[in-house]
Design a protein around this motif. Structure first.
Motif, PDB file in Angstrom:
ATOM      1  N   TYR A   1      -6.318  -1.653   6.898  1.00 15.89           N
ATOM      2  CA  TYR A   1      -6.331  -2.440   5.667  1.00 15.89           C
ATOM      3  C   TYR A   1      -6.753  -1.606   4.467  1.00 15.89           C
ATOM      4  O   TYR A   1      -6.136  -1.644   3.412  1.00 15.89           O
ATOM      5  CB  TYR A   1      -7.288  -3.631   5.812  1.00 15.89           C
ATOM      6  N   ASP A   2      -7.847  -0.855   4.648  1.00 16.53           N
ATOM      7  CA  ASP A   2      -8.342  -0.064   3.524  1.00 16.53           C
ATOM      8  C   ASP A   2      -7.291   0.924   3.040  1.00 16.53           C
ATOM      9  O   ASP A   2      -7.108   1.109   1.829  1.00 16.53           O
ATOM     10  CB  ASP A   2      -9.609   0.693   3.936  1.00 16.53           C
ATOM     11  N   LEU A   3      -6.640   1.558   3.972  1.00 14.36           N
ATOM     12  CA  LEU A   3      -5.625   2.547   3.608  1.00 14.36           C
ATOM     13  C   LEU A   3      -4.539   1.923   2.745  1.00 14.36           C
ATOM     14  O   LEU A   3      -4.212   2.430   1.652  1.00 14.36           O
ATOM     15  CB  LEU A   3      -5.011   3.147   4.872  1.00 14.36           C
ATOM     16  N   TYR A   4      -3.978   0.812   3.198  1.00 15.60           N
ATOM     17  CA  TYR A   4      -2.841   0.240   2.476  1.00 15.60           C
ATOM     18  C   TYR A   4      -3.270  -0.570   1.255  1.00 15.60           C
ATOM     19  O   TYR A   4      -2.543  -0.626   0.251  1.00 15.60           O
ATOM     20  CB  TYR A   4      -1.989  -0.600   3.433  1.00 15.60           C
ATOM     21  N   GLU A   5      -4.427  -1.181   1.283  1.00 18.93           N
ATOM     22  CA  GLU A   5      -4.898  -1.887   0.094  1.00 18.93           C
ATOM     23  C   GLU A   5      -5.107  -0.920  -1.069  1.00 18.93           C
ATOM     24  O   GLU A   5      -4.761  -1.225  -2.209  1.00 18.93           O
ATOM     25  CB  GLU A   5      -6.202  -2.622   0.404  1.00 18.93           C
ATOM     26  N   GLN A   6      -5.682   0.241  -0.749  1.00 25.21           N
ATOM     27  CA  GLN A   6      -5.900   1.225  -1.803  1.00 25.21           C
ATOM     28  C   GLN A   6      -4.585   1.731  -2.398  1.00 25.21           C
ATOM     29  O   GLN A   6      -4.550   2.181  -3.535  1.00 25.21           O
ATOM     30  CB  GLN A   6      -6.706   2.405  -1.251  1.00 25.21           C
ATOM     31  N   ARG A   7      -3.526   1.633  -1.645  1.00 25.22           N
ATOM     32  CA  ARG A   7      -2.210   2.099  -2.094  1.00 25.22           C
ATOM     33  C   ARG A   7      -1.344   0.962  -2.622  1.00 25.22           C
ATOM     34  O   ARG A   7      -0.149   1.156  -2.839  1.00 25.22           O
ATOM     35  CB  ARG A   7      -1.483   2.795  -0.942  1.00 25.22           C
ATOM     36  N   GLN A   8      -1.934  -0.213  -2.782  1.00 26.36           N
ATOM     37  CA  GLN A   8      -1.153  -1.388  -3.176  1.00 26.36           C
ATOM     38  C   GLN A   8      -0.008  -1.628  -2.190  1.00 26.36           C
ATOM     39  O   GLN A   8       1.085  -2.069  -2.548  1.00 26.36           O
ATOM     40  CB  GLN A   8      -0.598  -1.215  -4.601  1.00 26.36           C
ATOM     41  N   PHE A   9      -0.267  -1.290  -0.920  1.00 25.50           N
ATOM     42  CA  PHE A   9       0.677  -1.468   0.190  1.00 25.50           C
ATOM     43  C   PHE A   9       1.915  -0.583   0.115  1.00 25.50           C
ATOM     44  O   PHE A   9       2.903  -0.807   0.800  1.00 25.50           O
ATOM     45  CB  PHE A   9       1.073  -2.939   0.347  1.00 25.50           C
ATOM     46  N   ARG A  10       1.849   0.449  -0.735  1.00 25.62           N
ATOM     47  CA  ARG A  10       2.954   1.416  -0.740  1.00 25.62           C
ATOM     48  C   ARG A  10       2.966   2.180   0.575  1.00 25.62           C
ATOM     49  O   ARG A  10       1.921   2.498   1.130  1.00 25.62           O
ATOM     50  CB  ARG A  10       2.791   2.393  -1.905  1.00 25.62           C
ATOM     51  N   PRO A  11       4.129   2.520   1.085  1.00 22.61           N
ATOM     52  CA  PRO A  11       4.206   3.258   2.346  1.00 22.61           C
ATOM     53  C   PRO A  11       3.556   4.635   2.215  1.00 22.61           C
ATOM     54  O   PRO A  11       3.558   5.248   1.148  1.00 22.61           O
ATOM     55  CB  PRO A  11       5.705   3.357   2.623  1.00 22.61           C
ATOM     56  N   VAL A  12       3.024   5.113   3.316  1.00 27.04           N
ATOM     57  CA  VAL A  12       2.375   6.422   3.361  1.00 27.04           C
ATOM     58  C   VAL A  12       3.357   7.512   3.734  1.00 27.04           C
ATOM     59  O   VAL A  12       3.356   8.600   3.165  1.00 27.04           O
ATOM     60  CB  VAL A  12       1.202   6.404   4.378  1.00 27.04           C
ATOM     61  N   TRP A  13       4.234   7.209   4.669  1.00 29.55           N
ATOM     62  CA  TRP A  13       5.053   8.231   5.321  1.00 29.55           C
ATOM     63  C   TRP A  13       6.511   8.229   4.877  1.00 29.55           C
ATOM     64  O   TRP A  13       7.269   9.142   5.250  1.00 29.55           O
ATOM     65  CB  TRP A  13       5.003   8.040   6.842  1.00 29.55           C
TER      66      TRP A  13
ATOM     67  N   LEU B   1      -6.207  11.666   4.913  1.00 23.49           N
ATOM     68  CA  LEU B   1      -4.781  11.407   5.146  1.00 23.49           C
ATOM     69  C   LEU B   1      -3.997  11.497   3.845  1.00 23.49           C
ATOM     70  O   LEU B   1      -2.936  12.138   3.785  1.00 23.49           O
ATOM     71  CB  LEU B   1      -4.605  10.025   5.792  1.00 23.49           C
ATOM     72  N   GLU B   2      -4.499  10.863   2.809  1.00 20.85           N
ATOM     73  CA  GLU B   2      -3.761  10.896   1.546  1.00 20.85           C
ATOM     74  C   GLU B   2      -3.703  12.322   0.988  1.00 20.85           C
ATOM     75  O   GLU B   2      -2.679  12.748   0.450  1.00 20.85           O
ATOM     76  CB  GLU B   2      -4.404   9.932   0.557  1.00 20.85           C
ATOM     77  N   TYR B   3      -4.801  13.070   1.136  1.00 18.81           N
ATOM     78  CA  TYR B   3      -4.791  14.479   0.708  1.00 18.81           C
ATOM     79  C   TYR B   3      -3.755  15.268   1.506  1.00 18.81           C
ATOM     80  O   TYR B   3      -2.992  16.066   0.946  1.00 18.81           O
ATOM     81  CB  TYR B   3      -6.176  15.080   0.899  1.00 18.81           C
ATOM     82  N   ALA B   4      -3.727  15.051   2.812  1.00 16.50           N
ATOM     83  CA  ALA B   4      -2.811  15.796   3.667  1.00 16.50           C
ATOM     84  C   ALA B   4      -1.360  15.491   3.330  1.00 16.50           C
ATOM     85  O   ALA B   4      -0.511  16.397   3.294  1.00 16.50           O
ATOM     86  CB  ALA B   4      -3.091  15.464   5.133  1.00 16.50           C
ATOM     87  N   ILE B   5      -1.057  14.219   3.080  1.00 15.10           N
ATOM     88  CA  ILE B   5       0.317  13.844   2.750  1.00 15.10           C
ATOM     89  C   ILE B   5       0.711  14.413   1.387  1.00 15.10           C
ATOM     90  O   ILE B   5       1.794  15.004   1.222  1.00 15.10           O
ATOM     91  CB  ILE B   5       0.474  12.310   2.749  1.00 15.10           C
ATOM     92  N   ASP B   6      -0.157  14.264   0.393  1.00 12.61           N
ATOM     93  CA  ASP B   6       0.170  14.715  -0.966  1.00 12.61           C
ATOM     94  C   ASP B   6       0.320  16.226  -1.044  1.00 12.61           C
ATOM     95  O   ASP B   6       1.093  16.739  -1.864  1.00 12.61           O
ATOM     96  CB  ASP B   6      -0.924  14.260  -1.950  1.00 12.61           C
ATOM     97  N   ASN B   7      -0.423  16.974  -0.210  1.00 11.53           N
ATOM     98  CA  ASN B   7      -0.419  18.434  -0.291  1.00 11.53           C
ATOM     99  C   ASN B   7       0.293  19.102   0.879  1.00 11.53           C
ATOM    100  O   ASN B   7       0.249  20.320   1.000  1.00 11.53           O
ATOM    101  CB  ASN B   7      -1.862  18.944  -0.370  1.00 11.53           C
TER     102      ASN B   7
END
Length: 578
Positions: free
Chosen positions: A69-81, A183-189
């Motif tokens: 929940y925390d992961l996707y709420e912080q992203r406004q439910f935007r996909p990660v992958w 995770l967000e750092y790893a995906i973005d970089n």
């Protein structure tokens, strides 16, 4: 390891993966709606799952812990992958890491690998035809990837099992990490591989054990080693038909490196290899194959594999650093080592607690040494051992140098035992404390090494040095007796006391406290490890803690991810979408 049957049937998968219209047509009509569609479906799935239902049976294994929940709420439910309708490169990096999880003694079923392999194959086929998956399937794939990452990363950082649930006397200083930020750092970089690598235990011993796990799995896959038949004790120079099978076993384990003639004589080369085997298994290194050595040789390869896997799990409970200079005690190995900058500089045998009075696992800081120590009898020993003897023999206290003491006006005062009605005394209402005077009779010997802890456990000398001749040394009431206390004290006091001062301290009859620069002490429990020469060592599970861990790994009540709170963010889902 647990084996979970995939809930995603082939029929369900075929229904799920009906494609959208070709990408070119979608782009021409509406631009690029893919992220918005995926975002909406992710929110719906999380909301449905929090309510206990799912629109599609294939996602019934989706976790909705607070991390998700925390992961996707912080992203406004935007996909990660997902990048639009395509997978980001880091998704493939994660898949490779999931495939390699078994190398660490982990189970791929915990990371949805079977489901993700199927999803990736279908995604690849659709991409080849320039077709996107439906929004539902993109959402499921994104959620599964996030769940897989968070589960694997948590296992690397904290282990699969909470040790405090698996063992009542195990206090681990475990590592922590903000996995969502990582995770967000790893995906973005585009650094997912490096991030996962950095989350693994950073200790050389862990890496050596992983390498050994692979070697022993290969041995097990090839059928293991021969089973040596039971029979009479085998001594150097004996002739016995079992020697041929013995050499084959030693060749498989790596203890015998050169092919020797297939004779029945127990020759010198084979004896030397048996001594090496005995050394690695904590046995008497006499080359004699008696019941104990034979029992270790008859342990099958698959059990050694499992033993290594359990000890890898323990490494995931360890702190990131033990300290540049520190002491380690291995309870199951009956040994103490002093480390400086990652290298052992001193090693000695120790005696640990019995099966009934186990030495606990914990870390603390040694801050002082006490020479000519008193021994204050612990409550358990007082109740079960000393008090019954005192009641049977009125002279027991005097004969064994005990005193009953009480604190009066800030000082310890001795109570005359003749004034006590022992028939009316029980351990709960003992009239003071029972304390033994310093001297050669004292079980603490001449010095104790103090690192304050809630277990009241410490290192100390002993007046029963003959017990160090035993290979299995579980004789104490929980504290740890060291074989060479003077060497250890000299090391700890090298900048404080010269040889004359040290000898005087060891000869003292009055308690003397000497402070030292604090040094970390780690009391641990390893039944499998690899030494600096690359030799794999195995020890008996003297406290049955391997068995406890095996049970805990099978029980969801003890597993780390299953202890996370189920997400209850249904209300937030709707708010964030509006």
């Amino acid at each position: 390891m647990r084996h979970i049957i995939c809930s995603l049937s082939l029929a369900a998968m075929l229904l799920m993966f009906l494609p959208c219209r070709p990408v070119a047509a979608q782009d021409a009509e509406t631009g690029n709606p893919f992220e918005a569609q995926t975002r909406e479906r992710i929110a719906v799935y999380l909301e449905k799952r929090a309510g206990g239902s799912m629109p599609l049976p294939g996602v019934s294994r989706l976790l909705v812990h607070d991390q998700i929940y925390d992961l996707y709420e912080q992203r406004q439910f935007r996909p990660v992958w997902m990048d639009g309708w395509r997978l980001k490169p880091e998704a493939l990096t994660l898949l490779e890491s999931l495939r390699a999880a078994g190398d660490h003694g982990l189970c791929s079923d915990d990371y949805l690998l079977q489901e993700l392999e199927g999803l990736f194959r279908i995604q690849k086929d659709f991409t080849r035809h320039d077709l996107p998956l439906s929004p539902d399937n993109r959402a499921v794939l994104d959620l599964f990837l996030s769940q897989a990452f968070l589960t694997l990363a948590t296992h690397f950082v904290e282990g699969q099992v909470d040790p405090s649930f698996a063992h009542v006397d195990w206090k681990a200083r475990r590592r922590k990490a903000d996995l969502i930020k990582l995770l967000e750092y790893a995906i973005d970089n585009r650094r997912l591989g490096q991030v996962l690598q950095d989350l693994m235990p950073p200790h050389e011993e862990y890496d050596l054990l992983i390498k050994t796990l692979g070697e022993y799995r290969e041995i097990a896959a090839r059928g293991g080693w021969p089973v040596i038949p039971t029979g009479p004790t085998l001594r150097p120079g004996d002739v016995d038909d079992r020697v041929v099978a013995l050499r084959q076993l030693l060749l498989v384990t790596g203890d015998l490196t050169d092919e020797t003639p297939a004779t029945s004589e127990y020759d010198a080369a084979t004896v030397e290899s048996v001594r090496r085997f005995q050394l690695r298994h904590g046995l008497v290194t006499d080359g004699v194959i008696g019941p104990n050595t034979l029992a270790e040789m008859r342990v099958p390869a698959h059990r050694r594999v499992r033993q290594i896997e359990l000890n890898l799990e323990r490494w995931r409970w360890m702190p990131k650093s033990f300290g540049d200079r520190h002491l380690r005690v291995n309870i199951a190995g009956f040994s103490l080592e002093v480390f400086e900058n990652g290298q052992p500089v001193m090693q000695m045998p120790v005696i640990v607690g019995t099966q009934y009075r186990k030495t606990p696992v914990f870390s603390a800081r040694m801050t002082y040494l006490e020479f000519a120590p008193y021994w204050t009898v612990p409550p358990t020993i007082l109740r079960e051992d000393k008090l019954p003897r005192i009641k049977r023999d009125p002279n027991y206290l005097e004969k064994h140098h005990f005193r009953v003491i009480n604190r009066v006006g800030g000082e310890w005062v001795t109570t005359d035992p003749a004034t006590i009605d022992w028939s009316r005394v029980d351990a709960r209402k003992f009239p003071g404390m029972l304390r033994m005077d310093p001297g050669p009779w004292n079980p603490l010997g001449r010095v104790k090494f103090m690192f304050p802890n809630p277990f009241n456990v410490y290192l100390h000398d002993t007046n029963e040095a003959s017990l160090f001749r035993q290979n299995v040394r579980s004789f104490s009431s929980g504290c740890i007796r060291v074989k060479r206390p003077m060497d250890l004290a000299q090391y700890l006091l090298e900048n404080t006391a010269d040889c004359d001062r040290l000898l005087a301290l060891f000869s003292a009859r009055t308690p003397t406290r000497v402070s030292i620069p604090p040094i970390p002490v780690h009391i641990q429990y390893w039944t499998a490890w690899v030494d600096r020469e690359g030799l794999a060592h195995f020890r008996e599970d003297v406290y049955l803690r391997d068995l406890d861990l095996e049970v805990a790994l099978e029980n969801p009540d003890y597993r780390v991810l299953d202890q996370l709170k189920a997400g209850n963010g249904t209300a937030q889902v709707g708010a964030l979408l509006n």
